[in-house]
Design a protein around this motif. Structure first.
Motif, PDB file in Angstrom:
ATOM      1  N   THR A   1       4.101  -2.614   9.755  1.00  0.00           N
ATOM      2  CA  THR A   1       4.380  -2.322   8.455  1.00  0.00           C
ATOM      3  C   THR A   1       5.915  -2.543   8.235  1.00  0.00           C
ATOM      4  O   THR A   1       6.847  -1.939   9.045  1.00  0.00           O
ATOM      5  CB  THR A   1       3.883  -0.877   7.826  1.00  0.00           C
ATOM      6  OG1 THR A   1       2.586  -0.946   8.162  1.00  0.00           O
ATOM      7  CG2 THR A   1       4.259  -0.885   6.542  1.00  0.00           C
TER       8      THR A   1
ATOM      9  N   TYR B   1      -5.692   7.926   2.559  1.00  0.00           N
ATOM     10  CA  TYR B   1      -6.778   6.726   2.286  1.00  0.00           C
ATOM     11  C   TYR B   1      -8.132   7.003   2.512  1.00  0.00           C
ATOM     12  O   TYR B   1      -8.450   7.520   3.300  1.00  0.00           O
ATOM     13  CB  TYR B   1      -6.076   5.471   2.754  1.00  0.00           C
ATOM     14  CG  TYR B   1      -6.918   4.363   2.469  1.00  0.00           C
ATOM     15  CD1 TYR B   1      -6.522   3.732   1.407  1.00  0.00           C
ATOM     16  CD2 TYR B   1      -7.795   3.877   3.219  1.00  0.00           C
ATOM     17  CE1 TYR B   1      -7.134   2.492   1.085  1.00  0.00           C
ATOM     18  CE2 TYR B   1      -8.585   2.479   2.882  1.00  0.00           C
ATOM     19  CZ  TYR B   1      -8.303   2.008   1.545  1.00  0.00           C
ATOM     20  OH  TYR B   1      -8.776   0.936   1.280  1.00  0.00           O
TER      21      TYR B   1
ATOM     22  N   ALA C   1       8.829  -1.165   5.743  1.00  0.00           N
ATOM     23  CA  ALA C   1       8.876  -0.445   4.599  1.00  0.00           C
ATOM     24  C   ALA C   1       9.590  -1.235   3.296  1.00  0.00           C
ATOM     25  O   ALA C   1      10.267  -1.718   3.600  1.00  0.00           O
ATOM     26  CB  ALA C   1       9.745   0.795   5.196  1.00  0.00           C
TER      27      ALA C   1
ATOM     28  N   CYS D   1       0.475  10.480   3.317  1.00  0.00           N
ATOM     29  CA  CYS D   1       1.393  11.429   3.613  1.00  0.00           C
ATOM     30  C   CYS D   1       1.063  12.967   3.657  1.00  0.00           C
ATOM     31  O   CYS D   1      -0.008  13.122   2.952  1.00  0.00           O
ATOM     32  CB  CYS D   1       2.767  11.332   2.911  1.00  0.00           C
ATOM     33  SG  CYS D   1       2.403  11.269   1.106  1.00  0.00           S
TER      34      CYS D   1
ATOM     35  N   TYR E   1      -6.255  -3.204   5.164  1.00  0.00           N
ATOM     36  CA  TYR E   1      -5.426  -1.847   5.046  1.00  0.00           C
ATOM     37  C   TYR E   1      -4.611  -1.359   6.275  1.00  0.00           C
ATOM     38  O   TYR E   1      -3.518  -1.021   6.347  1.00  0.00           O
ATOM     39  CB  TYR E   1      -6.296  -0.888   4.594  1.00  0.00           C
ATOM     40  CG  TYR E   1      -5.882   0.672   4.462  1.00  0.00           C
ATOM     41  CD1 TYR E   1      -4.724   0.965   3.647  1.00  0.00           C
ATOM     42  CD2 TYR E   1      -6.108   1.473   5.558  1.00  0.00           C
ATOM     43  CE1 TYR E   1      -4.075   2.142   3.465  1.00  0.00           C
ATOM     44  CE2 TYR E   1      -5.441   2.808   5.367  1.00  0.00           C
ATOM     45  CZ  TYR E   1      -4.703   2.984   4.709  1.00  0.00           C
ATOM     46  OH  TYR E   1      -3.989   4.291   4.495  1.00  0.00           O
TER      47      TYR E   1
ATOM     48  N   ALA F   1      -4.603   4.880  -2.224  1.00  0.00           N
ATOM     49  CA  ALA F   1      -3.609   4.128  -1.436  1.00  0.00           C
ATOM     50  C   ALA F   1      -2.945   2.729  -2.053  1.00  0.00           C
ATOM     51  O   ALA F   1      -2.321   2.167  -1.553  1.00  0.00           O
ATOM     52  CB  ALA F   1      -3.891   4.354   0.108  1.00  0.00           C
TER      53      ALA F   1
ATOM     54  N   GLY G   1       4.467   0.785   1.816  1.00  0.00           N
ATOM     55  CA  GLY G   1       4.602  -0.204   2.960  1.00  0.00           C
ATOM     56  C   GLY G   1       4.101  -1.602   2.369  1.00  0.00           C
ATOM     57  O   GLY G   1       3.222  -1.669   1.416  1.00  0.00           O
TER      58      GLY G   1
ATOM     59  N   SER H   1       0.974  -1.256   0.047  1.00  0.00           N
ATOM     60  CA  SER H   1       0.090  -0.072   0.122  1.00  0.00           C
ATOM     61  C   SER H   1       0.912   1.261  -0.074  1.00  0.00           C
ATOM     62  O   SER H   1       1.898   1.318   0.570  1.00  0.00           O
ATOM     63  CB  SER H   1      -0.986  -0.123   1.347  1.00  0.00           C
ATOM     64  OG  SER H   1      -1.544   1.129   1.185  1.00  0.00           O
ATOM     65  N   GLU H   2       0.322   2.279  -0.718  1.00  0.00           N
ATOM     66  CA  GLU H   2       0.879   3.479  -0.446  1.00  0.00           C
ATOM     67  C   GLU H   2       0.469   3.966   0.804  1.00  0.00           C
ATOM     68  O   GLU H   2      -0.690   3.804   1.379  1.00  0.00           O
ATOM     69  CB  GLU H   2       0.209   4.514  -1.534  1.00  0.00           C
ATOM     70  CG  GLU H   2       0.932   4.387  -2.810  1.00  0.00           C
ATOM     71  CD  GLU H   2       0.576   5.347  -4.001  1.00  0.00           C
ATOM     72  OE1 GLU H   2      -0.578   6.130  -3.336  1.00  0.00           O
ATOM     73  OE2 GLU H   2       1.160   5.434  -4.935  1.00  0.00           O
ATOM     74  N   ILE H   3       1.483   4.733   1.594  1.00  0.00           N
ATOM     75  CA  ILE H   3       1.234   5.115   2.969  1.00  0.00           C
ATOM     76  C   ILE H   3       0.600   6.736   2.837  1.00  0.00           C
ATOM     77  O   ILE H   3       1.364   7.416   2.208  1.00  0.00           O
ATOM     78  CB  ILE H   3       2.356   4.895   3.828  1.00  0.00           C
ATOM     79  CG1 ILE H   3       3.039   3.594   3.738  1.00  0.00           C
ATOM     80  CG2 ILE H   3       2.123   5.408   5.469  1.00  0.00           C
ATOM     81  CD1 ILE H   3       1.798   2.538   4.295  1.00  0.00           C
TER      82      ILE H   3
ATOM     83  N   THR I   1      -0.716  -0.258   7.287  1.00  0.00           N
ATOM     84  CA  THR I   1      -0.164   0.932   7.851  1.00  0.00           C
ATOM     85  C   THR I   1      -0.148   1.278   9.191  1.00  0.00           C
ATOM     86  O   THR I   1       0.364   2.217   9.707  1.00  0.00           O
ATOM     87  CB  THR I   1      -1.442   1.925   7.318  1.00  0.00           C
ATOM     88  OG1 THR I   1      -2.671   1.541   8.047  1.00  0.00           O
ATOM     89  CG2 THR I   1      -1.758   2.121   5.989  1.00  0.00           C
TER      90      THR I   1
END
Length: 205
Positions: A151, A80, A153, A57, A143, A87, A124, A53-55, A147
């Protein structure tokens, strides 16, 4: 036997998402939605069964120009929204396919001026504990597992990977989106380019 963790996002293809971002009227600014096909590397290792997933930011620096005004109605923060595809909390498939990332702003920038907005987006990943849907309808627990504090990285050379998503408007009204090494731009005469290749030109100059 060595344990290999995912260490890169491979994005071989990009295209203009014309279905979700139709060509706007002559002189309008905006309508930039870049679709990018993403895989998880290295490709000689199977990552089937993990979730990425994109975290969410914040923006990298203070947005400039149009993006710093109240005329901009988009998001300064990458976040998200459950079940809305943001995300990309998604299970990796058997060929290391992650997702098609639709990045950008499909609507118009009203009362526009030149400006720039940058998101630094970390990635992540976690091992899946149960199966879930591949896209949209992603279970909330999945999800959260990506996050939360457990997680892992995405790392390259020991450093956390951060991918930039850059929104910009030039002085002539060309709106652009850049991400994963790809760029889409749309001029005020609806000349739409992906990686400098014209994909549509509705209006003549």
């Amino acid at each position: 036997m060595a344990i290999v963790e995912p260490n890169e996002i491979i994005s071989p293809d990009a295209f203009w998402d014309s279905h979700n971002a139709p060509c706007l009227s002559l002189g309008s600014v905006g309508g930039t939605l870049l679709a990018i096909t993403n895989y998880v590397g290295p490709m000689n290792v199977s990552f089937h069964g993990i979730m990425m997933s994109e975290i969410p930011c914040t923006h990298t620096n203070m947005p400039s120009g149009f993006f710093a005004t109240t005329n901009y109605t988009g998001q300064w923060t990458h976040k998200y929204i459950f079940d809305d595809g943001w995300a990309m909390a998604t299970r990796i498939s058997s060929n290391n396919y992650w997702t098609v990332d639709r990045a950008g702003h499909p609507g118009t920038y009203d009362n526009w001026s030149a400006g720039r907005l940058v998101w630094d987006i970390p990635i992540g990943w976690v091992r899946m504990r149960f199966n879930g849907d591949n896209r949209h309808g992603v279970r909330e627990e999945e999800y959260e597992s990506v996050t939360n504090k457990n997680t892992r990285a995405l790392l390259i050379g020991g450093s956390q990977v951060v991918y930039q998503q850059i929104f910009s408007i030039s002085d002539d009204g060309t709106a652009s989106i850049k991400k994963h090494g790809h760029t889409m731009s749309r001029g005020r005469f609806c000349r739409i380019k992906v990686d400098e290749r014209t994909v549509q030109w509705t209006h003549g100059l």
